[in-house]
Design an enzyme around this catalytic site. Structure first.
Site, PDB file in Angstrom:
ATOM      1  N   ASP A 270     -11.411   2.316   3.748  1.00 42.46           N
ATOM      2  CA  ASP A 270     -11.630   0.865   3.639  1.00 42.46           C
ATOM      3  C   ASP A 270     -13.121   0.529   3.494  1.00 42.46           C
ATOM      4  OD1 ASP A 270      -9.461  -0.895   3.589  1.00 42.46           O
ATOM      5  OD2 ASP A 270      -9.074  -0.704   5.746  1.00 42.46           O
TER       6      ASP A 270
ATOM      7  N   GLN B  92      -4.812  -1.800   9.535  1.00 42.65           N
ATOM      8  CA  GLN B  92      -4.615  -3.112   8.912  1.00 42.65           C
ATOM      9  C   GLN B  92      -5.175  -4.207   9.830  1.00 42.65           C
ATOM     10  OE1 GLN B  92      -3.464  -3.567   5.800  1.00 42.65           O
ATOM     11  NE2 GLN B  92      -3.770  -5.760   5.971  1.00 42.65           N
TER      12      GLN B  92
ATOM     13  N   LYS C  38       0.843  -1.202   0.000  1.00 41.38           N
ATOM     14  CA  LYS C  38       0.000   0.000   0.000  1.00 41.38           C
ATOM     15  C   LYS C  38       0.879   1.253   0.000  1.00 41.38           C
ATOM     16  CE  LYS C  38      -3.750  -2.530   2.180  1.00 41.38           C
ATOM     17  NZ  LYS C  38      -4.472  -2.919   3.394  1.00 41.38           N
TER      18      LYS C  38
HETATM   19  N1  GUN Z   1      -6.702  -7.171   5.973  1.00 39.91           N
HETATM   20  C1  GUN Z   1      -6.984  -7.943   4.899  1.00 39.91           C
HETATM   21  N2  GUN Z   1      -7.561  -7.192   3.933  1.00 39.91           N
HETATM   22  C2  GUN Z   1      -7.637  -5.942   4.416  1.00 39.91           C
HETATM   23  C3  GUN Z   1      -8.116  -4.720   3.877  1.00 39.91           C
HETATM   24  O1  GUN Z   1      -8.619  -4.631   2.756  1.00 39.91           O
HETATM   25  N3  GUN Z   1      -8.015  -3.633   4.682  1.00 39.91           N
HETATM   26  C4  GUN Z   1      -7.495  -3.708   5.929  1.00 39.91           C
HETATM   27  N4  GUN Z   1      -7.461  -2.603   6.658  1.00 39.91           N
HETATM   28  N5  GUN Z   1      -7.023  -4.821   6.455  1.00 39.91           N
HETATM   29  C5  GUN Z   1      -7.105  -5.924   5.695  1.00 39.91           C
END
Ligand code: GUN
Length: 287
Positions: free
Chosen positions: A120, A97, A53
């Protein structure tokens, strides 16, 4: 005839280039889009997602704050950090996350994020808006799947879509989106409690596997010519402790029957990150 393999990486790259150009325009007005990424602990999977990211943010010309807390950090510390980021006008998006360590209540943390910065789309308010068809952020992976279908010109309106998986992140929101009038699909949600899964999947014009179960979908479960979208990301430990990623679909078998298919890796995964960048840009544009 073998299926068309959907190149998610190439489609994501095209979208990211568009984001990069729009970021450059926005910067001219004095706004630098910024995503704060919070990671608690050092889970290797989460560390690599967060790195990907941050790399995408840099490539798009956006600011990325890397906020890592110790594995044992108390929940209160995370709340203090989120409150600070909510109030900080330089920050347009906040991403925590997941998964979080067991001593932290994930629902409380997600609810603490300002919904205007919830890129998200995990906050109950964001999910409620999505359910009701009101404008707001779209969750990254479901949005990425919709864009893949559109880019590949796969007919969605009037089609039978079967989604295997009912998670808050993928299955549930994707079902709600595809059932909207603008997509107009007939959606069936299957899950681990579904009896005779194959009888449903064989009816699907579009089969979306999001169960997190490696090899769940075999070739004989696919309707000839169907679009098969594999959202599964499963790490398989091989020899010498090397791990590799596989989806929920047995790719070699499936591609014999399907009309289109996404590979793992290189299918849905890159789209998720592209849509996240898109959401951060939108948050910074105030849309
Ligand atoms: N963990 C697995 N997929 C995601 C996601 O799309 N966003 C976040 N914040 N954590 C994750």
């Amino acid at each position: 005839m073998a299926a068309i393999v959907i190149d998610g990486k190439a489609i994501a790259a095209k979208l990211l280039e568009d984001v990069r150009l729009r970021v450059a325009e926005l910067k001219k007005t004095g706004v630098l889009p910024c995503l704060a990424v919070i990671l608690v602990g050092e889970d290797p999977g989460s560390v690599s997602y967060v790195k990907a990211k941050q790399k995408a943010l840099t490539e798009a010309g956006m600011d990325g704050w890397d906020l890592t807390l110790h594995e044992t950090a108390p929940e209160a510390e995370l709340h203090t950090l989120i409150a600070r980021l909510n109030a900080d006008e330089r920050v347009h998006g906040i991403l925590v996350q997941l998964p979080l360590p067991a001593h932290i209540n994930e629902d409380r943390i997600i609810r603490a994020i300002d919904p205007h910065k919830d890129v998200d789309c995990f906050h109950p308010l964001s999910m409620g808006k999505l359910l009701m068809g009101q404008p707001g952020f779209l969750p990254c992976t479901p949005h990425g799947v919709l864009v893949l279908l559109k880019e590949m010109k796969i007919p969605v309106s009037g089609s039978q879509v079967v989604i295997v998986g009912r998670s808050n992140i993928v299955g549930k929101p994707l079902a709600m989106l595809l059932a909207r009038k603008e997509y107009n699909a007939t959606v069936t949600i299957c899950h681990t409690g579904t009896k005779d899964l194959a009888s449903y999947t064989r009816m699907a014009d579009i089969l979306i596997a999001a169960a997190g179960s490696p090899g769940l979908i075999t070739g004989d479960m696919i309707k000839p010519g169907a679009a098969v979208i594999d959202v599964g990301v499963n790490a398989i430990i091989g020899t010498h402790l090397h791990s590799h990623l596989v989806g929920d679909v047995l790719f070699d078998e499936a591609q014999e029957t399907a009309g289109w298919i996404t590979p793992v890796p290189g299918g849905v995964g890159p789209m998720t990150i592209a849509m996240l960048m898109h959401n951060v840009l939108h948050a910074a544009e105030g849309k």
